[in-house]
Design an enzyme around this catalytic site. Structure first.
Site, PDB file in Angstrom:
ATOM      1  N   GLY A 103      70.471 -45.279  37.372  1.00  0.00           N
ATOM      2  CA  GLY A 103      69.065 -45.485  37.517  1.00  0.00           C
ATOM      3  C   GLY A 103      68.767 -45.124  35.738  1.00  0.00           C
ATOM      4  CD  GLU A 143      64.849 -26.964  36.835  1.00  0.00           C
ATOM      5  OE1 GLU A 143      63.829 -27.910  36.815  1.00  0.00           O
ATOM      6  OE2 GLU A 143      65.172 -26.490  35.674  1.00  0.00           O
ATOM      7  CE  LYS A 200      57.449 -17.218  33.221  1.00  0.00           C
ATOM      8  NZ  LYS A 200      58.517 -17.705  32.424  1.00  0.00           N
ATOM      9  CG  ASN A 241      75.363 -28.017  32.930  1.00  0.00           C
ATOM     10  OD1 ASN A 241      75.470 -28.285  34.262  1.00  0.00           O
ATOM     11  ND2 ASN A 241      74.393 -27.352  32.441  1.00  0.00           N
ATOM     12  CB  THR A 282      70.176 -20.998  25.146  1.00  0.00           C
ATOM     13  OG1 THR A 282      70.742 -21.917  26.337  1.00  0.00           O
ATOM     14  CG2 THR A 282      70.537 -19.698  25.331  1.00  0.00           C
ATOM     15  CB  CYS A 310      70.312 -27.935  32.446  1.00  0.00           C
ATOM     16  SG  CYS A 310      69.622 -26.360  32.808  1.00  0.00           S
ATOM     17  NE  ARG A 329      62.610 -26.801  31.416  1.00  0.00           N
ATOM     18  CZ  ARG A 329      63.389 -25.711  31.769  1.00  0.00           C
ATOM     19  NH1 ARG A 329      63.700 -24.798  30.769  1.00  0.00           N
ATOM     20  NH2 ARG A 329      63.713 -25.661  32.842  1.00  0.00           N
ATOM     21  CG  ASP A 351      59.170 -13.185  30.172  1.00  0.00           C
ATOM     22  OD1 ASP A 351      59.889 -13.952  30.782  1.00  0.00           O
ATOM     23  OD2 ASP A 351      58.414 -13.574  29.263  1.00  0.00           O
TER      24      ASP A 351
END
Ligand code: UDX
Length: 433
Positions: A253, A154, A33, A208, A84, A260, A330, A28
């Protein structure tokens, strides 16, 4: 192998590959990190990952570096796990992190190796990167590329990586296919789809988009239910008995968020536009719009409960993460609603079991509390916006003691309306009478 980019995807992939017995070097550009990871500190909340990170480091099979030269020298296989994100000021994906990684790595590749893209990318990226690798690498055509999209959720990232539903291998050579099959052999029986680059890239965007569409579909039904006083939860249950439809991703909801789904449907639609097939994906604009309207509707319900205005009212927001079991904020629907209430003049007190630090850093203008009861202190309206199990278990009687008014917006259909109403709460939910 190396894993380039240590975000949610990269850290998980690196730790899981080390758990399978491979020697893994994570790369990285963020020195801080890397230092934290080498010390065993996981920067994200992800079930089971801290243990895998520690095991990997202890075994000596896993470590992290900022040196591209070290990574180029170390790896027979290089996994690209860079972010991305949505391009600033546009809806297309920003692939600059991925491009930069390839530009830095390729000139240092002096022997045969396989570069494997896992990031979600606009279709056509893999072909472009493959050409660039051959152009820049001293090893030339001995550097092969494959596209192997990642489908992890996640909160279930470790499980999804070690027991995936399927593996998609986008390859141009038998050698790349053999290498990937070999790498994933320890996972046991997993359906494998071998395909070309473009199809492999599209699978991820298509998956997705389908999931986002399913969520917006039930949320569109919620809008219709609201117009006639029908109950979208009962509707969803009735639909789910048809196993062609199923129950999953049909929870109404305040809609989808996260790193994502929102940006992926926008990037997919933007790419289709570039390819001259924009009308094929025009419906994704509607999917996005429905999703945005649900957030606005939650604010409207709060305003109604507060007597027509949020100005000067105190609003308790329970939940900051974009979904439970994650500290990721996010594009969090919960925080979008919190910020909208604040923009209307409310004092907003936010509580989340794990995402509080992230939220506090990103939105210092909101107030934060150390518990649900503390957030609800003096609230004119309480909003449940992330369905953490602890919120479903809240005692409406006890919480009623600390609020200024017993009024609740159940943004995730997570509460039992009968129990809350029995304790004198005015209860409002999306898509329910
Ligand atoms: C998603 C995909 O599921 C995963 O396969 C892909 O690799 C990455 O993107 P993730 O972002 O972790 O994973 O979240 P997901 O579980 O898909 O939830 C996305 C959002 O949709 C959350 O905000 C969640 O609260 C919301 N959601 C989900 C609903 O509003 N209703 C549902 O029925 C399901």
């Amino acid at each position: 192998m190396t894993v380039i980019g240590t975000g949610y995807l990269g850290i998980t992939h690196a730790a899981c590959m080390a758990a399978l017995g491979y020697r893994v070097l994570g790369l990285d550009i963020d020195a801080d990190k890397v230092r934290h990871l080498n010390a065993g500190h996981l920067p994200i909340h992800e079930e089971g990952l801290a243990e895998l990170l520690r095991d990997g480091l202890d075994s000596g099979r896993l470590r992290f570096t900022t040196s591209v030269a070290e990574a180029a020298d170390f790896g027979d296989v290089h996994f690209l796990c860079l972010g991305t994100p949505q391009r600033a000021g546009g809806s297309a994906a920003d692939t600059s992190q991925l491009d930069a990684a390839v530009e830095a790595l390729a000139p240092l590749l002096t022997r045969e190796c396989l570069v494997v893209g896992k990031s979600t990318v606009p279709v056509g990226t893999a072909g472009r990167l493959a050409d660039r690798l051959v152009e820049l690498a001293p090893a030339g055509r001995a550097v092969d590329l494959a596209w192997n999209p990642e489908f992890l959720r996640e909160g279930f990232a470790v499980k999804d990586t070690l027991s995936p539903d399927r593996l998609v291998l986008g390859v141009r050579t038998g050698r790349a296919e053999r290498t990937l099959r070999e790498i994933y052999r320890p996972l046991g029986e997993v359906p494998v789809v071998v395909t070309d680059f473009a199809t492999a890239e599209l699978v991820k965007s298509a998956a997705n988009s389908f999931l986002a569409t399913k969520i917006s579909y039930i949320n569109a039904m919620a809008e219709v239910c609201e117009a006639v006083g029908a109950d979208v939860l009962a509707l969803a249950e009735a639909l789910s008995h048809d196993d062609r439809i199923g129950r999953r991703f049909l929870s109404p909801g305040i809609g989808f968020g996260g790193g994502c789904l929102p940006k992926d449907i926008r990037a997919f639609a933007a790419r289709a536009e570039e390819l001259g097939v924009g009308s094929a994906l025009a419906f994704l604009g509607e999917v996005d719009a429905i999703n945005g309207r649900r957030r606005a509707r939650a604010v409207e319900l709060a305003r109604e409960l507060a007597g027509g205005t949020l100005e000067g009212r105190t609003v308790a927001v329970l939940g900051a993460a974009f979904k439970p079991h994650s500290d990721d904020i996010r594009d969090s629907p919960a925080l979008a609603v919190a910020l909208a209430a604040r923009a209307e003049g409310a004092v907003v007190q936010v509580y989340d079991p794990v995402a509080l630090d992230n939220a506090r850093k990103a939105y210092p203008e909101l107030d934060y509390a150390g518990s649900a009861a503390e957030a609800a202190q003096g609230a004119h309206v309480t909003m449940v916006l992330t369905e953490w199990p602890e919120f479903a278990g809240l005692d409406p009687g006890e919480l009623g003691e600390v609020v200024a008014a017993r009024a609740v917006v159940d943004g995730r259909n997570a509460l039992d309306p009968v129990a809350w109403r029995a304790r004198g709460w005015r209860y409002r939910a999306l898509g329910r009478p």
